[in-house]
Design a protein around this motif. Structure first.
Motif, PDB file in Angstrom:
ATOM      1  N   ARG A 191       0.805  -1.214   0.000  1.00 40.02           N
ATOM      2  CA  ARG A 191       0.000   0.000   0.000  1.00 40.02           C
ATOM      3  C   ARG A 191       0.846   1.274   0.000  1.00 40.02           C
ATOM      4  NH1 ARG A 191      -4.122  -2.289   4.561  1.00 40.02           N
ATOM      5  NH2 ARG A 191      -4.914  -3.962   3.235  1.00 40.02           N
ATOM      6  N   VAL A 192       0.313   2.270  -0.675  1.00 37.38           N
ATOM      7  CA  VAL A 192       0.920   3.599  -0.676  1.00 37.38           C
ATOM      8  C   VAL A 192      -0.203   4.630  -0.579  1.00 37.38           C
ATOM      9  CG1 VAL A 192       2.934   2.918  -2.044  1.00 37.38           C
ATOM     10  CG2 VAL A 192       0.897   3.752  -3.203  1.00 37.38           C
ATOM     11  N   GLY A 193       0.164   5.844  -0.233  1.00 41.45           N
ATOM     12  CA  GLY A 193      -0.788   6.945  -0.222  1.00 41.45           C
ATOM     13  C   GLY A 193      -1.901   6.791   0.802  1.00 41.45           C
ATOM     14  N   GLN A 194      -3.108   7.209   0.420  1.00 41.32           N
ATOM     15  CA  GLN A 194      -4.255   7.228   1.322  1.00 41.32           C
ATOM     16  C   GLN A 194      -4.657   5.843   1.815  1.00 41.32           C
ATOM     17  OE1 GLN A 194      -7.176   9.211  -1.139  1.00 41.32           O
ATOM     18  NE2 GLN A 194      -6.943  11.088   0.055  1.00 41.32           N
ATOM     19  N   MET A 195      -4.396   4.801   1.038  1.00 36.45           N
ATOM     20  CA  MET A 195      -4.828   3.466   1.432  1.00 36.45           C
ATOM     21  C   MET A 195      -4.140   3.006   2.719  1.00 36.45           C
ATOM     22  SD  MET A 195      -4.956  -0.170  -0.615  1.00 36.45           S
ATOM     23  CE  MET A 195      -6.031   0.359  -1.910  1.00 36.45           C
ATOM     24  N   VAL A 196      -2.954   3.477   2.971  1.00 39.83           N
ATOM     25  CA  VAL A 196      -2.227   3.081   4.184  1.00 39.83           C
ATOM     26  C   VAL A 196      -3.073   3.385   5.422  1.00 39.83           C
ATOM     27  CG1 VAL A 196      -0.175   3.531   5.587  1.00 39.83           C
ATOM     28  CG2 VAL A 196       0.033   3.363   3.102  1.00 39.83           C
ATOM     29  N   GLN A 197      -3.704   4.546   5.457  1.00 38.70           N
ATOM     30  CA  GLN A 197      -4.520   4.947   6.604  1.00 38.70           C
ATOM     31  C   GLN A 197      -5.969   4.480   6.500  1.00 38.70           C
ATOM     32  OE1 GLN A 197      -3.377   6.384   9.355  1.00 38.70           O
ATOM     33  NE2 GLN A 197      -1.320   6.354   8.484  1.00 38.70           N
ATOM     34  N   ALA A 198      -6.521   4.435   5.277  1.00 43.91           N
ATOM     35  CA  ALA A 198      -7.956   4.173   5.097  1.00 43.91           C
ATOM     36  C   ALA A 198      -8.348   2.712   5.281  1.00 43.91           C
ATOM     37  CB  ALA A 198      -8.393   4.644   3.715  1.00 43.91           C
ATOM     38  N   CYS A 199      -7.513   1.795   4.834  1.00 40.03           N
ATOM     39  CA  CYS A 199      -7.881   0.375   4.858  1.00 40.03           C
ATOM     40  C   CYS A 199      -7.409  -0.292   6.143  1.00 40.03           C
ATOM     41  CB  CYS A 199      -7.288  -0.357   3.663  1.00 40.03           C
ATOM     42  SG  CYS A 199      -7.720  -2.113   3.660  1.00 40.03           S
ATOM     43  N   LEU A 200      -8.337  -0.978   6.790  1.00 38.72           N
ATOM     44  CA  LEU A 200      -8.007  -1.684   8.036  1.00 38.72           C
ATOM     45  C   LEU A 200      -7.910  -3.194   7.835  1.00 38.72           C
ATOM     46  CD1 LEU A 200     -10.347   0.304  10.462  1.00 38.72           C
ATOM     47  CD2 LEU A 200      -7.925   0.678   9.984  1.00 38.72           C
ATOM     48  N   PHE A 201      -8.060  -3.664   6.606  1.00 38.08           N
ATOM     49  CA  PHE A 201      -8.026  -5.104   6.330  1.00 38.08           C
ATOM     50  C   PHE A 201      -6.598  -5.584   6.100  1.00 38.08           C
ATOM     51  CE2 PHE A 201     -12.331  -3.933   4.944  1.00 38.08           C
ATOM     52  CZ  PHE A 201     -13.077  -4.888   5.614  1.00 38.08           C
ATOM     53  N   ASP A 202      -6.257  -6.695   6.752  1.00 34.81           N
ATOM     54  CA  ASP A 202      -4.969  -7.349   6.504  1.00 34.81           C
ATOM     55  C   ASP A 202      -5.106  -8.420   5.429  1.00 34.81           C
ATOM     56  OD1 ASP A 202      -3.603  -5.849   8.426  1.00 34.81           O
ATOM     57  OD2 ASP A 202      -4.124  -7.265  10.019  1.00 34.81           O
ATOM     58  N   LYS A 203      -6.306  -8.974   5.301  1.00 41.13           N
ATOM     59  CA  LYS A 203      -6.608  -9.984   4.290  1.00 41.13           C
ATOM     60  C   LYS A 203      -7.772  -9.493   3.453  1.00 41.13           C
ATOM     61  CE  LYS A 203      -5.108 -13.792   7.200  1.00 41.13           C
ATOM     62  NZ  LYS A 203      -5.510 -14.957   7.970  1.00 41.13           N
ATOM     63  N   SER A 204      -7.866  -9.987   2.250  1.00 38.77           N
ATOM     64  CA  SER A 204      -8.901  -9.547   1.327  1.00 38.77           C
ATOM     65  C   SER A 204     -10.311  -9.807   1.870  1.00 38.77           C
ATOM     66  CB  SER A 204      -8.735 -10.265  -0.008  1.00 38.77           C
ATOM     67  OG  SER A 204      -9.789  -9.915  -0.872  1.00 38.77           O
ATOM     68  N   PRO A 205     -11.179  -8.794   1.838  1.00 38.38           N
ATOM     69  CA  PRO A 205     -12.564  -8.975   2.256  1.00 38.38           C
ATOM     70  C   PRO A 205     -13.467  -9.451   1.110  1.00 38.38           C
ATOM     71  CG  PRO A 205     -12.184  -6.670   1.809  1.00 38.38           C
ATOM     72  CD  PRO A 205     -10.865  -7.388   1.605  1.00 38.38           C
ATOM     73  N   VAL A 206     -12.906  -9.639  -0.074  1.00 35.42           N
ATOM     74  CA  VAL A 206     -13.710  -9.918  -1.269  1.00 35.42           C
ATOM     75  C   VAL A 206     -14.519 -11.206  -1.143  1.00 35.42           C
ATOM     76  CG1 VAL A 206     -13.603 -10.413  -3.747  1.00 35.42           C
ATOM     77  CG2 VAL A 206     -12.258  -8.531  -2.793  1.00 35.42           C
ATOM     78  N   THR A 207     -13.919 -12.290  -0.700  1.00 33.24           N
ATOM     79  CA  THR A 207     -14.639 -13.563  -0.587  1.00 33.24           C
ATOM     80  C   THR A 207     -15.812 -13.444   0.378  1.00 33.24           C
ATOM     81  OG1 THR A 207     -12.600 -14.770  -1.055  1.00 33.24           O
ATOM     82  CG2 THR A 207     -14.400 -16.013  -0.049  1.00 33.24           C
TER      83      THR A 207
END
Length: 148
Positions: free
Chosen positions: A88-104
């Motif tokens: 991750r770079v930029g805004q995603m570093v702070q915005a995303c709290l998932f360590d693993k994909s939530p897609v499934t």
């Protein structure tokens, strides 16, 4: 009143101004709609299939840890477009709290909500199928997705 937007013709209700008791006063600063982050979360758990704008799409992707473009500079992107914390770079570093994909998990949730009805051609269907949306996919005047 809130209802998830499950077809393109529906008016978005995620600003929570559709039906209010008591009615909202026009022009008074007493009411502020929920932030975009809160609206994105409400829409995910509510089962909303259509997003109101490209801006909302980009923010939703940041919150879920999904790459919304090929040119954002992430060093690592999985096949489902999830960006692991190390990439991750930029805004995603702070915005995303998932360590693993939530897609499934989200595919399962939306599948249960849809009770076997397809949703692959909706905004959320495309997001969860790792397909990119572009600004032209949205008609910003009314929030609807343009037909291809």
């Amino acid at each position: 009143m809130y209802a998830p937007r499950t077809n393109q013709a529906m008016k978005p209700m995620d600003d929570l101004t559709f039906y209010c008791i008591p009615p909202l006063s026009q022009g008074t600063p007493a009411w502020t709609p929920p932030s975009l982050d809160v609206r994105c979360q409400l829409n995910i758990w509510g089962g909303q299939l259509y997003l109101d704008s490209y801006t909302t799409y980009r923010r939703l992707c940041l919150l879920l840890g999904l790459s919304s473009s090929e040119s954002l500079g992430y060093t690592e992107v999985n096949t489902d477009r999830f960006v692991p914390p190390s990439g991750r770079v930029g805004q995603m570093v702070q915005a995303c709290l998932f360590d693993k994909s939530p897609v499934t998990m989200l595919k399962t949730l939306f599948g249960l909500r849809r009770k076997g009805m397809g949703y692959d051609m909706t905004h959320m269907g495309k997001v969860l199928s790792a397909r990119l949306l572009i600004a032209k996919d949205f008609d910003e005047s009314d929030g609807n997705m343009k037909e291809a």
